[in-house]
Every structure is written in C-alpha cells, then in structure tokens.
Design an enzyme around this catalytic site. Structure first.
Site, PDB file in Angstrom:
ATOM      1  N   GLY A   8     -14.682  -3.645  47.340  1.00  0.00           N
ATOM      2  CA  GLY A   8     -15.864  -4.119  46.600  1.00  0.00           C
ATOM      3  C   GLY A   8     -16.597  -5.194  47.371  1.00  0.00           C
ATOM      4  N   GLY A  11     -20.284  -6.713  46.737  1.00  0.00           N
ATOM      5  CA  GLY A  11     -20.627  -7.419  45.506  1.00  0.00           C
ATOM      6  C   GLY A  11     -20.874  -8.903  45.727  1.00  0.00           C
ATOM      7  N   ASP A  52     -13.398   4.225  47.709  1.00  0.00           N
ATOM      8  CA  ASP A  52     -13.517   4.291  46.251  1.00  0.00           C
ATOM      9  C   ASP A  52     -12.101   4.015  45.734  1.00  0.00           C
ATOM     10  OD1 ASP A  52     -13.452   5.045  43.608  1.00  0.00           O
ATOM     11  OD2 ASP A  52     -14.622   6.872  43.881  1.00  0.00           O
ATOM     12  N   TYR A 141     -13.581  -5.692  29.349  1.00  0.00           N
ATOM     13  CA  TYR A 141     -13.446  -6.421  30.613  1.00  0.00           C
ATOM     14  C   TYR A 141     -12.247  -7.368  30.538  1.00  0.00           C
ATOM     15  CZ  TYR A 141     -14.897  -9.772  34.287  1.00  0.00           C
ATOM     16  OH  TYR A 141     -14.960 -10.602  35.383  1.00  0.00           O
ATOM     17  N   LYS A 145      -8.638  -7.550  32.487  1.00  0.00           N
ATOM     18  CA  LYS A 145      -8.235  -8.740  33.260  1.00  0.00           C
ATOM     19  C   LYS A 145      -6.826  -9.210  32.850  1.00  0.00           C
ATOM     20  CE  LYS A 145     -11.733  -9.108  36.003  1.00  0.00           C
ATOM     21  NZ  LYS A 145     -11.573  -8.709  37.407  1.00  0.00           N
TER      22      LYS A 145
HETATM   23  C1  AKB Z   1     -18.889 -12.085  34.046  1.00  0.00           C
HETATM   24  O1  AKB Z   1     -19.754 -12.779  33.498  1.00  0.00           O
HETATM   25  O2  AKB Z   1     -18.565 -10.960  33.678  1.00  0.00           O
HETATM   26  C2  AKB Z   1     -18.149 -12.701  35.206  1.00  0.00           C
HETATM   27  C3  AKB Z   1     -16.927 -13.430  34.752  1.00  0.00           C
HETATM   28  C4  AKB Z   1     -17.041 -14.777  34.176  1.00  0.00           C
HETATM   29  O3  AKB Z   1     -15.866 -12.889  34.838  1.00  0.00           O
HETATM   30  N1  AKB Z   1     -19.004 -13.560  35.952  1.00  0.00           N
END
Ligand code: AKB
Length: 318
Positions: A8, A11, A52, A141, A145
């Site tokens: 990545g 990014g 990928d 997300y 994590k």
């Molecule tokens: C997001 O906003 O998704 C990222 C993070 C704080 O993990 N910058």
C-alpha cells in the site's frame, strides 16, 4: 541485510514512509508495492512490485524475489470508505493482513501493522484512554483493526513472529492525500485554507480527536521497528498521539497565519457518528516507557510547517 517490503506504498503513509525508510536503510533496501502501478513520485524512484495483498502468491513472489526480511503492511481501506463497502473492507483489511502474516511466517519476516484510534469504540474511556482497555468498536474498520491487533499477537505468541503495531491517530501530511478516512478534514482544511481561504468541514466544530504530523508518524513507525524486542510488553498495538484537537482549534491556529481564513460546518452524519465513537485523547505512556516515543510537533509547529510546505507546492505549481 534482508530488504524491506512496504505494501500500500502509494497511500498517505506509504508516500512518506518509503522515502524515510530509503533514507535510513539505503534506496536499494526498500521495495515499495501497491495494487496501483505508480506513474511517478517516490514509489517509482526505486524497486517496485505490483502486489494485491488479497493474492498470497503476489506477496510471496515479492518476498522471494527481493529477499524480504520486514514487511510494513499499509494496504487497507480507511474508516469512511470501509463503512460504504464493509465486505470489501473485511476482505482487504483482514484478508490482506492474514496473507501477509502467513507469508511472513513461512519466510521469517518481521511485520509492522498500522492499527488506529478506530480500534476503540463508544464504551472505551474517551479521555486518557489506557493502553489496555475496552475495545468494542462499532465500525467495520475498527473491527478489522482490533481483529488485526489480535491476529498479530497470535502470530507472535504462536509462531514467534516479530509483529509490532501502532494505534495511529488522524495523520496530517502534505505529500499524498488521505483516502476516505474520518480524520481527512485535518488535511483538507490546509489545502482549502491556502487555495480558497475557506473550508466547509464535515465534522462538528467541537469534535476532539487525536492527531499527529506525518514526520512524527513515520519516525514512530521506524523507532518501534528498531526498538529492543525485550522491552516490548504490548507489541500490538501501542497507543501513540501528538495532540488532541477540534476543527475549531485547527481553524483558529490557521487564522494566526491566514487572518482571512473562514470555516463553516456542513456535518456528514456518517463520519460524525464514526468520530463520536472514537476517543478524544489517548494515553501513550506505554509507548513512551517501552521504546522512548516522544512527538516533536504540536498543533502550532505542525500548522506552521504544513502551511509553508503546502504553500510552496501550490504556488510553485501556478
Ligand atoms: C481514518 O480516519 O480512518 C484514519 C484513522 C484515524 O484510522 N485516519
């Protein structure tokens, strides 16, 4: 020395981590990789592989071909875009990490994993958030994590892999734009301040979140990976922060340099809900004690530098 692979790499973090790693270890020691083939910029400056991360063979090929010993695995979807495409987010964020860890296990590579303040949730203590605390995130997300942190710990305890991670706050940088995060406003505000003297912010004025300037973030990543393993009790992943700021405070600081700058608020309910589920200010004592973490940029120093560097870019391009 075995080489470094950065996934990545195109990014927001990779665009600055790759040059920092090349400066530290030598240009030939660092292989950048991304799902997108670079058309220019720092990614194109040295060794590059198309990878990928959802395809294990592509990771394996890069690791074998370049003699990789450490993988900085940055390939992932950020919080807002992940919420729009939860299935893709799971496949990329979890599937990619799992495959990277499997290749690392087979080839005995160390792995860096970027966790986030998004790994916390509404039931986490919002201020002075401890290193070890409740982690019940409400976003896909955040779920990837927390799961990523646990998976990295599992590979460390079960297979002896050297996995290390940071819970990164919102990152402010001028090289590459962030792509679909909740804290993106903290980058956009500088671009709009320089170009238009006006910014319409998608978070409420009083939304307090942890932030960090990218030079501190890349230094934190490299210092963690250089740290004496015997001192690391937490590994996956360390709280790190440099400042805890609201959009109104960003605007006030920018106004000290650009007195005609104006901000208005047009709140996006999706991103506001994500931000409201995250802590306001995390406690990074474990990182300070275990590997000497210390930020160099506060809000004033970061704003000064961002405006100067971004100003050069924008006005230089005219
Ligand atoms: C997001 O906003 O998704 C990222 C993070 C704080 O993990 N910058």
């Amino acid at each position: 020395m075995r080489r470094i692979l950065v996934t990545g790499a195109g990014g927001q973090i990779g665009s600055e981590l790759v040059p920092a790693l090349r400066a530290q270890y030598g240009g030939d020691s660092v292989v950048s990789s991304d799902i997108r083939v670079p058309s220019g910029g720092t990614m194109a400056d040295g060794r590059f592989e198309h990878v990928d991360c959802t395809h294990i063979r592509e990771i394996e090929h890069a690791v074998r071909r370049h003699g990789i010993g450490t993988i900085y695995h940055l390939g992932a979807l950020l919080s807002a875009v992940a919420e729009e495409r939860p299935r893709v987010a799971w496949d990329v964020n979890m599937g990619g990490l799992y495959r990277v860890l499997e290749v690392a296990r087979q080839h005995d590579c160390a792995v860096f994993f970027p966790s986030s303040i998004g790994a916390f949730g509404p039931t986490t203590p919002p201020t002075q958030t401890p290193q070890v605390t409740i982690q019940r995130p409400t976003t896909i997300y955040g779920i990837t994590k927390v799961s990523g942190e646990l998976l990295c710990d599992y590979y460390h305890h079960r297979f002896g892999l050297d996995t290390r991670g940071l819970r990164l706050p919102g990152l402010v940088s001028y090289t590459a734009p962030p792509g679909g995060g909740t804290t993106d406003y903290a980058v956009d505000i500088f671009h709009h301040a320089i170009r238009y003297r006006h910014y319409s912010c998608f978070l409420r004025a009083d939304t307090r979140l942890d932030m960090m300037y990218m030079p501190d973030a890349t230094r934190a990543i490299i210092e963690l990976m250089e740290a004496d393993a015997a001192r690391l009790a937490d590994r996956n992943a360390f709280n790190v922060t440099a400042m805890s700021v609201t959009p109104a405070e960003f605007a006030a600081e920018i106004r000290r340099h650009l007195s005609d700058f104006e901000i208005e608020y047009d709140v996006d309910p999706v991103r506001q809900a994500i931000a409201d589920s995250w802590p306001e200010q995390i406690d990074d004592h474990a990182a300070r004690e275990q590997w000497g973490w210390k930020p160099r940029y506060d809000l004033a120093a970061m704003t000064r530098d961002m405006l100067a560097r971004l100003g050069e870019r924008v006005h230089g391009a005219r």
